[in-house]
Scaffold this active site. Structure first.
Site, PDB file in Angstrom:
ATOM      1  N   GLU A 167      -6.713   3.868  -5.566  1.00  0.00           N
ATOM      2  CA  GLU A 167      -7.946   4.100  -4.802  1.00  0.00           C
ATOM      3  C   GLU A 167      -8.581   5.396  -5.302  1.00  0.00           C
ATOM      4  OE1 GLU A 167      -9.700   4.778  -0.298  1.00  0.00           O
ATOM      5  OE2 GLU A 167      -7.743   5.561  -0.831  1.00  0.00           O
ATOM      6  N   ASP A 198       0.867  -1.165   0.000  1.00  0.00           N
ATOM      7  CA  ASP A 198       0.000   0.000   0.000  1.00  0.00           C
ATOM      8  C   ASP A 198       0.909   1.222   0.000  1.00  0.00           C
ATOM      9  OD1 ASP A 198      -2.287   1.665   0.491  1.00  0.00           O
ATOM     10  OD2 ASP A 198      -3.210  -0.029   1.529  1.00  0.00           O
ATOM     11  N   HIS A 234     -11.159  -2.121   3.916  1.00  0.00           N
ATOM     12  CA  HIS A 234     -11.014  -1.728   5.316  1.00  0.00           C
ATOM     13  C   HIS A 234     -11.688  -0.401   5.653  1.00  0.00           C
ATOM     14  CE1 HIS A 234      -8.088   0.430   3.059  1.00  0.00           C
ATOM     15  NE2 HIS A 234      -7.832   1.203   4.094  1.00  0.00           N
ATOM     16  N   ASP A 235     -12.306   0.235   4.651  1.00  0.00           N
ATOM     17  CA  ASP A 235     -13.004   1.501   4.897  1.00  0.00           C
ATOM     18  C   ASP A 235     -14.518   1.363   4.751  1.00  0.00           C
ATOM     19  OD1 ASP A 235     -10.561   2.898   5.149  1.00  0.00           O
ATOM     20  OD2 ASP A 235     -10.446   3.196   2.976  1.00  0.00           O
ATOM     21  N   ASP A 254      -2.901   4.727  -2.316  1.00  0.00           N
ATOM     22  CA  ASP A 254      -3.861   5.365  -1.429  1.00  0.00           C
ATOM     23  C   ASP A 254      -4.324   6.716  -1.993  1.00  0.00           C
ATOM     24  OD1 ASP A 254      -5.049   5.170   1.311  1.00  0.00           O
ATOM     25  OD2 ASP A 254      -3.944   7.040   1.622  1.00  0.00           O
TER      26      ASP A 254
HETATM   27  C1  GLC Z   1      -7.521   5.833   2.348  1.00  0.00           C
HETATM   28  C2  GLC Z   1      -7.417   4.622   3.203  1.00  0.00           C
HETATM   29  C3  GLC Z   1      -7.969   4.947   4.555  1.00  0.00           C
HETATM   30  C4  GLC Z   1      -7.135   6.045   5.165  1.00  0.00           C
HETATM   31  C5  GLC Z   1      -7.072   7.253   4.242  1.00  0.00           C
HETATM   32  C6  GLC Z   1      -5.984   8.185   4.633  1.00  0.00           C
HETATM   33  O1  GLC Z   1      -8.825   6.190   2.089  1.00  0.00           O
HETATM   34  O2  GLC Z   1      -8.060   3.546   2.591  1.00  0.00           O
HETATM   35  O3  GLC Z   1      -8.001   3.837   5.398  1.00  0.00           O
HETATM   36  O4  GLC Z   1      -7.659   6.432   6.394  1.00  0.00           O
HETATM   37  O5  GLC Z   1      -6.795   6.885   2.914  1.00  0.00           O
HETATM   38  O6  GLC Z   1      -4.735   7.665   4.276  1.00  0.00           O
END
Ligand code: GLC
Length: 537
Positions: A273, A108, A336-337, A210
């Protein structure tokens, strides 16, 4: 146009499996105890399990040095492993073991922001003349002496924090302890690209990037317009439209540069993402001449209503749009979100959704535990740890703890995740005595064995991997039917989104290969309530 399976890359034909390292497996220390947090040795020990699932790649959420204020998405050193998870030798061993099993390893990569503990930010804080000052985004106070503008943090409150020593504000789209890097600065880009090379030299096969659509901000720093659709109770971040902080032209340019770095190495990939509508999402794949990410994450199965006609409409238009620009599709049901999909869609639709994910044209990404039907866990307030929840007590749904609980391996204390006498960092689900890998291994009709049957079907029927996609008229609003064809092979997928029995006539003709309801029905048999069925037609 049909893609033959041999021509496909691993990230096209394979399944990506997301591991949230804190929650996968806490390996015991020499004294037999754990610390309640998963680690790299734990993951390495479980790699044969991944192999047994029929997945191709493990994506590990961040494992780098971090104060863990956002559980690793706040990186203090991009080129080292946090001691909680192990060290570089443990990481090398993991990669070695994975590759030996034919599995790929994805990390990641968190380029938008660092931790405030990162040496770069600490240096930037020394003053306006610091050589690293411009590595972050600084603004003088606004005309009223307060915030520079109305930009908001995803976790509530303003996206600006005052550095009292200099009188300037710095930008953070997440926590104040996650300052945004200034990607306009070429030195930042060079340093961050070096991070990618560091890991690729260590054998890493790919990256999940990310919040890649947030890299650049409009440098006029104008107020974002109010979002007319926002209602109080929804998270504050959504109260404005993100015209100036998301999806900027400069971001596309930085990603093109990022891609050239990946292409210095053989056969590497990145998945970005990106939470955007399809017309803004697919441009992140770039063009054949100037490619960008290999896969722009498609979260629309999570974001849209779970309804057969709506899903069909989306799948048709997304598949066509991908074809048009020659990009490979991908599908996601959880991460995970986001809430666990079994909790979100209900137990009755769980296998319908799992079947859809693994049979649509495109790369599926599977979130750990979803293969055994793990569900959201109610976390008592005094055990809540996610800053997104803690900072927004008025929006209880903002906490992401429920979907991050420890993997349920067996029925022993702590579910085999951690030694019996430790307290896992998040509580285990109440159902772990029955919903766990060991119990499901032994039950031919379990969710786990259903998942494996699906991945086996993908291996045995190339049409499910490389075949064309065409949706079919099922004659019923609550049934989504589609066909995957490759050369002379044709596989039909029937999904009953409803609780009624449905006669599909000719659409249901064919030899049943798999049904979510255990016994294989005769050719042409009515589709049962909530049934997912796969036919060789
Ligand atoms: C992304 C991640 C999340 C994190 C955010 C800040 O959305 O998936 O878990 O809190 O970025 O890095």
């Amino acid at each position: 146009m049909t893609d033959t399976v041999q021509q496909l890359k691993w990230w096209q034909s394979g399944i990506i499996y997301q591991i949230y390292p804190r929650s996968f497996q806490d390996s015991a220390d020499q004294d037999g105890t754990g610390d309640g947090v998963g680690d790299l040795r734990g993951i390495t020990a479980r790699l044969p399990y991944l192999k047994s699932l029929g997945v191709q790649a493990a994506w590990l959420s961040p494992i780098f040095t971090s104060p863990m204020r956002d559980f690793g998405y706040d990186v203090a050193d991009y080129c080292d492993i946090d001691p909680l998870f192990g060290d570089l030798a443990d990481f090398d061993a993991l990669v070695h073991e994975a590759h030996g099993l034919g599995l790929k390893v994805m990390l990641d990569y968190v380029p938008n922001h660092t931790s405030s503990d990162h040496a770069w930010f600490q240096e930037a804080l020394t003053g306006k003349d610091s050589e690293k000052r411009d590595w972050y985004v600084w603004r003088d106070p606004g005309p009223d002496g307060g915030l520079p503008n109305n930009w908001k943090s995803f976790f509530g409150g303003p996206a600006w924090t005052l550095d009292e020593a200099s009188g300037q504000y710095y930008l953070h789209q997440f926590l104040p302890t996650q300052p945004d890097l200034n990607w306009r600065n070429p030195d930042v880009r060079a340093a961050m690209f070096e991070v990618l090379r560091f890991w690729m030299r260590r054998g890493v096969d790919g990256f999940r990037v990310d919040v890649i659509w947030l890299l650049a901000e409009d440098d006029r720093y104008l107020d974002e317009p109010a979002n007319p659709e926002w209602t109080p109770g929804d998270i504050e971040h959504n109260s404005v439209s993100h015209t100036y902080t998301q999806d900027q032209p400069e971001t596309h340019q930085y990603i093109r540069e990022m891609r050239t770095v990946l292409d210095e190495f053989d056969d590497r990939m990145m998945v970005g993402e990106i939470y955007l509508p399809v017309d803004q999402l697919l441009p992140y794949a770039g063009t054949p001449d100037t490619p960008m990410v290999h896969l722009p994450f498609n979260f629309h199965l999570i974001l849209r209503p779970w309804q057969a006609t709506a899903v069909r409409e989306f799948a048709d238009s997304y598949d066509a749009a991908c074809r048009k620009i020659g990009t490979w599709p991908n599908w996601v049901l959880g991460n995970h979100d986001q809430r666990r999909f079994k909790s979100r869609l209900g137990a009755a639709q769980y296998r319908v959704a799992q079947t859809l994910l693994l049979t649509l044209r495109g790369t599926p990404t599977v979130y750990y535990g979803d293969e055994i039907g793990m569900q959201d866990v109610d976390i008592p307030r005094d055990r809540m740890v996610d800053p997104a929840g803690l900072q927004q007590p008025d929006s209880p749904a903002a906490s992401r703890d429920p979907e991050r609980t420890p993997m349920q391996w067996d029925a022993s204390p702590n579910a085999g995740f951690s030694a019996a006498d430790t307290t896992p960092w998040l509580p285990l689900a109440d159902d772990f005595a029955t919903v766990n890998v060991q119990a499901q291994e032994a039950d031919p009709h379990s969710d786990l064995n259903f998942f494996r049957a699906l991945t086996r079907l993908r291996q045995q029927h190339p049409a499910l991997v490389g075949g064309d996609y065409t949706s079919l008229d099922s004659g019923h609003e609550d049934v989504f039917a589609f066909r995957r064809t490759l050369d002379s092979q044709s596989v039909t997928v029937l999904l009953n989104f409803g609780a009624g029995e449905r006669d599909l006539g000719d659409v249901a003709l064919g030899q049943a290969l798999l049904s979510s309801l255990d016994d294989l029905p005769e050719s042409g048999a009515k589709l049962r309530p909530n049934e997912a069925r796969i036919l060789l037609s």
